[in-house]
Design a protein around this motif. Sequence first.
Motif, PDB file in Angstrom:
ATOM      1  N   ASN A  59      29.720 -13.459   6.865  1.00 36.67           N
ATOM      2  CA  ASN A  59      30.777 -11.763   7.036  1.00 36.67           C
ATOM      3  C   ASN A  59      31.741 -11.192   7.105  1.00 36.67           C
ATOM      4  OD1 ASN A  59      30.768 -10.005   4.839  1.00 36.67           O
ATOM      5  ND2 ASN A  59      29.432  -8.575   6.125  1.00 36.67           N
ATOM      6  N   LEU A  60      33.075 -10.942   6.901  1.00 44.85           N
ATOM      7  CA  LEU A  60      33.462  -9.968   7.533  1.00 44.85           C
ATOM      8  C   LEU A  60      34.521 -10.461   8.702  1.00 44.85           C
ATOM      9  CD1 LEU A  60      32.168  -6.703   7.964  1.00 44.85           C
ATOM     10  CD2 LEU A  60      33.318  -7.592   6.339  1.00 44.85           C
ATOM     11  N   SER A  61      34.183 -11.510   9.156  1.00 43.60           N
ATOM     12  CA  SER A  61      35.253 -12.159  10.518  1.00 43.60           C
ATOM     13  C   SER A  61      35.497 -14.321   9.944  1.00 43.60           C
ATOM     14  CB  SER A  61      34.471 -11.953  11.605  1.00 43.60           C
ATOM     15  OG  SER A  61      33.151 -12.347  11.007  1.00 43.60           O
ATOM     16  N   GLN A  62      34.707 -14.124   9.372  1.00 44.67           N
ATOM     17  CA  GLN A  62      35.552 -15.561   9.152  1.00 44.67           C
ATOM     18  C   GLN A  62      36.138 -15.707   7.839  1.00 44.67           C
ATOM     19  OE1 GLN A  62      31.877 -18.550   8.465  1.00 44.67           O
ATOM     20  NE2 GLN A  62      33.694 -19.991   9.247  1.00 44.67           N
ATOM     21  N   GLY A  63      37.109 -17.008   8.493  1.00 44.57           N
ATOM     22  CA  GLY A  63      38.661 -17.224   7.029  1.00 44.57           C
ATOM     23  C   GLY A  63      37.779 -18.339   6.321  1.00 44.57           C
ATOM     24  N   VAL A  64      37.741 -18.407   4.853  1.00 45.39           N
ATOM     25  CA  VAL A  64      37.959 -19.313   4.049  1.00 45.39           C
ATOM     26  C   VAL A  64      39.410 -20.012   3.302  1.00 45.39           C
ATOM     27  CG1 VAL A  64      35.708 -19.072   3.876  1.00 45.39           C
ATOM     28  CG2 VAL A  64      37.147 -17.974   1.987  1.00 45.39           C
ATOM     29  N   ARG A  65      38.889 -20.947   3.114  1.00 43.09           N
ATOM     30  CA  ARG A  65      40.809 -21.766   2.544  1.00 43.09           C
ATOM     31  C   ARG A  65      40.678 -21.186   1.105  1.00 43.09           C
ATOM     32  NH1 ARG A  65      43.386 -26.180   0.194  1.00 43.09           N
ATOM     33  NH2 ARG A  65      41.101 -27.467   0.671  1.00 43.09           N
ATOM     34  N   VAL A  66      41.118 -20.556   0.233  1.00 41.39           N
ATOM     35  CA  VAL A  66      40.516 -21.002  -1.308  1.00 41.39           C
ATOM     36  C   VAL A  66      41.441 -22.151  -1.829  1.00 41.39           C
ATOM     37  CG1 VAL A  66      40.509 -19.177  -3.707  1.00 41.39           C
ATOM     38  CG2 VAL A  66      40.650 -18.050  -1.080  1.00 41.39           C
ATOM     39  N   ILE A  67      40.014 -22.540  -2.753  1.00 39.08           N
ATOM     40  CA  ILE A  67      40.722 -23.848  -3.371  1.00 39.08           C
ATOM     41  C   ILE A  67      41.117 -23.440  -4.491  1.00 39.08           C
ATOM     42  CG2 ILE A  67      39.864 -26.376  -4.147  1.00 39.08           C
ATOM     43  CD1 ILE A  67      38.280 -26.874  -1.315  1.00 39.08           C
ATOM     44  N   GLU A  68      39.933 -23.173  -5.228  1.00 40.04           N
ATOM     45  CA  GLU A  68      40.434 -22.173  -6.826  1.00 40.04           C
ATOM     46  C   GLU A  68      39.250 -21.375  -7.609  1.00 40.04           C
ATOM     47  OE1 GLU A  68      40.309 -24.571 -11.275  1.00 40.04           O
ATOM     48  OE2 GLU A  68      39.495 -25.770  -9.500  1.00 40.04           O
ATOM     49  N   ASP A  69      39.908 -20.431  -7.718  1.00 37.64           N
ATOM     50  CA  ASP A  69      39.067 -19.383  -8.314  1.00 37.64           C
ATOM     51  C   ASP A  69      38.332 -19.554  -9.509  1.00 37.64           C
ATOM     52  OD1 ASP A  69      37.882 -17.253  -9.231  1.00 37.64           O
ATOM     53  OD2 ASP A  69      39.710 -15.820  -8.375  1.00 37.64           O
ATOM     54  N   LEU A  70      37.814 -20.429 -10.010  1.00 39.24           N
ATOM     55  CA  LEU A  70      37.789 -20.561 -11.396  1.00 39.24           C
ATOM     56  C   LEU A  70      37.433 -19.286 -12.657  1.00 39.24           C
ATOM     57  CD1 LEU A  70      34.078 -22.688 -10.639  1.00 39.24           C
ATOM     58  CD2 LEU A  70      36.922 -23.396 -10.817  1.00 39.24           C
ATOM     59  N   GLY A  71      37.584 -18.128 -12.210  1.00 37.94           N
ATOM     60  CA  GLY A  71      37.892 -17.100 -13.253  1.00 37.94           C
ATOM     61  C   GLY A  71      35.957 -17.412 -14.024  1.00 37.94           C
ATOM     62  N   ASN A  72      35.285 -17.566 -14.228  1.00 37.61           N
ATOM     63  CA  ASN A  72      33.667 -17.779 -13.648  1.00 37.61           C
ATOM     64  C   ASN A  72      33.002 -16.727 -13.070  1.00 37.61           C
ATOM     65  OD1 ASN A  72      33.270 -19.455 -12.282  1.00 37.61           O
ATOM     66  ND2 ASN A  72      32.244 -20.296 -13.592  1.00 37.61           N
ATOM     67  N   GLY A  73      33.252 -16.132 -12.306  1.00 36.31           N
ATOM     68  CA  GLY A  73      32.437 -15.316 -11.189  1.00 36.31           C
ATOM     69  C   GLY A  73      32.202 -15.945 -10.052  1.00 36.31           C
ATOM     70  N   VAL A  89      33.329 -27.804   5.735  1.00 40.14           N
ATOM     71  CA  VAL A  89      32.403 -28.262   3.979  1.00 40.14           C
ATOM     72  C   VAL A  89      33.507 -27.685   2.848  1.00 40.14           C
ATOM     73  CG1 VAL A  89      30.240 -28.513   5.254  1.00 40.14           C
ATOM     74  CG2 VAL A  89      30.871 -26.459   4.452  1.00 40.14           C
ATOM     75  N   SER A  90      33.290 -27.872   1.887  1.00 36.38           N
ATOM     76  CA  SER A  90      33.805 -27.174   0.705  1.00 36.38           C
ATOM     77  C   SER A  90      32.549 -26.745  -0.166  1.00 36.38           C
ATOM     78  CB  SER A  90      34.519 -27.896  -0.192  1.00 36.38           C
ATOM     79  OG  SER A  90      34.295 -28.595  -0.208  1.00 36.38           O
ATOM     80  N   GLY A  91      32.605 -25.573  -0.816  1.00 38.29           N
ATOM     81  CA  GLY A  91      31.233 -24.926  -2.699  1.00 38.29           C
ATOM     82  C   GLY A  91      32.163 -23.822  -2.565  1.00 38.29           C
ATOM     83  N   THR A 143      34.174 -19.087  -7.281  1.00 35.32           N
ATOM     84  CA  THR A 143      35.510 -19.411  -6.313  1.00 35.32           C
ATOM     85  C   THR A 143      35.364 -20.770  -5.602  1.00 35.32           C
ATOM     86  OG1 THR A 143      36.467 -17.248  -6.151  1.00 35.32           O
ATOM     87  CG2 THR A 143      37.378 -18.689  -5.137  1.00 35.32           C
ATOM     88  N   HIS A 144      36.115 -22.022  -5.435  1.00 39.19           N
ATOM     89  CA  HIS A 144      35.460 -22.905  -4.848  1.00 39.19           C
ATOM     90  C   HIS A 144      36.458 -22.936  -3.545  1.00 39.19           C
ATOM     91  CE1 HIS A 144      36.284 -27.814  -4.091  1.00 39.19           C
ATOM     92  NE2 HIS A 144      35.459 -27.010  -3.782  1.00 39.19           N
ATOM     93  N   VAL A 145      35.655 -22.303  -2.290  1.00 41.51           N
ATOM     94  CA  VAL A 145      36.696 -22.235  -0.773  1.00 41.51           C
ATOM     95  C   VAL A 145      36.288 -23.606   0.450  1.00 41.51           C
ATOM     96  CG1 VAL A 145      36.122 -19.927  -1.301  1.00 41.51           C
ATOM     97  CG2 VAL A 145      34.337 -21.175  -0.199  1.00 41.51           C
ATOM     98  N   GLU A 146      36.626 -23.227   1.400  1.00 42.41           N
ATOM     99  CA  GLU A 146      36.489 -25.093   2.597  1.00 42.41           C
ATOM    100  C   GLU A 146      36.305 -23.575   3.623  1.00 42.41           C
ATOM    101  OE1 GLU A 146      38.286 -28.975   3.265  1.00 42.41           O
ATOM    102  OE2 GLU A 146      40.075 -27.095   3.446  1.00 42.41           O
ATOM    103  N   CYS A 147      35.379 -23.990   4.588  1.00 41.65           N
ATOM    104  CA  CYS A 147      35.771 -23.873   5.875  1.00 41.65           C
ATOM    105  C   CYS A 147      34.807 -24.782   6.636  1.00 41.65           C
ATOM    106  CB  CYS A 147      35.116 -22.228   5.977  1.00 41.65           C
ATOM    107  SG  CYS A 147      33.179 -21.799   5.812  1.00 41.65           S
ATOM    108  N   TYR A 148      34.694 -24.124   7.929  1.00 38.26           N
ATOM    109  CA  TYR A 148      33.923 -24.962   8.904  1.00 38.26           C
ATOM    110  C   TYR A 148      32.811 -24.004   8.724  1.00 38.26           C
ATOM    111  CZ  TYR A 148      37.091 -27.996  11.122  1.00 38.26           C
ATOM    112  OH  TYR A 148      38.121 -28.287  11.488  1.00 38.26           O
TER     113      TYR A 148
END
Length: 359
Positions: free
Chosen positions: A56-70, A96-98, A72-77
């Motif tokens: 929380n608050l510190s770790q950055g994620v790479r946004v792959i896709e906002d599905l528009g249904n609440g 990992v991505s999820g 978002t697909h993201v990736e990070c270590y």
Amino acid sequence: MDITDEEAVWNMLMEPITVVDIGKKKGLSYSQLTKQNIYMYLEPDEDSKIVGEITNLSQGVRVIEDLGNGWTHVECYSSSFFSKPATKIKAWNILVSGYVKSKYLRQVQPTDKLALVIDKLSQHLYVFQEGKMIAELLCSTGLVQWNGKKYQPYNETRSGEFLLINMTGSLNSDRLKCSYAIRFNAGDEIHEVPHMVRADGTYEYKTTEPSLGQKKSHGCIRVQRLTTPEGINMAWIYKRVRDMDLCGKVKIVIWEDWQGRQLPVPDPDTVIYYNDNGKGQYYHRCEKCNSASSVTFSPFLYSQLDEAPYSKLQACPWCVPVRRETDIEEINQRYAPGGDHDELLTELRQDYYNYLAED
């Protein structure tokens, strides 16, 4: 991952960082909130398998896709830590991505007053400010090791993007004390190389300082205390964050030491320096250094470093000159394509892959 491409690195550092923000929680202080993790799911469904954890608050994620249904697909270590109660997400620094709830994602624009890059391959920290790299410091990231009872894969420093978020000032680790500490990922902090306190109150660094430039910590990032010719060390970083009120705004990017990466060998004509009065024990990257402030050093070439009288000189821990070619070759051999520089961590990560394979 080319630290010599100053413009490209700076542009990367100034890109907005997307972090997780779960909001205020009753009974939790800000410091406690910075240690909370949320789960990343295999599918956009909280009943699906958990594939990773995000701080929380510190770790950055790479946004792959906002599905528009609440969702978002993201990736990070994954920031899986031993302290999580009964966690079975043993994704020790695995990319990992999820899926996460979109409502938890927030963008932060980093400050241009300070930015940091830590390279786990070179074990150097690079200080950037307003578009320029202004210093290179020795550091030590986490070392996966045996503690006498079990292996500790959670010691590996997580790679990726983070924000400096909580100025704790100091922390204790066994008998060691660490000054100028700033948290960047749950319990992990960037701080000055640890010291012991002698009976007379003075500090002793001899058990930790020689290890800078190689993996050694429990996950935190140890940074040199000796000042570079530019006057920069961990104390300088801490005071700049404090005095300019930059906490929560400084991006810190940690480069992964993946197999196949190689350190470049310096040009043979690179000029380095030494004290030609016969008393100096170091070679230096510049003619003036805080290790001997009254001395102006004499130049010689990198290609001569293995010749007398230079062959016995050590790299200066103040000004951080280029490594010897033999040291670079040793690192590059360990990280050669097709090898495995950390067989222990690879073996322990197998638990994660077994978990993913379960029905």
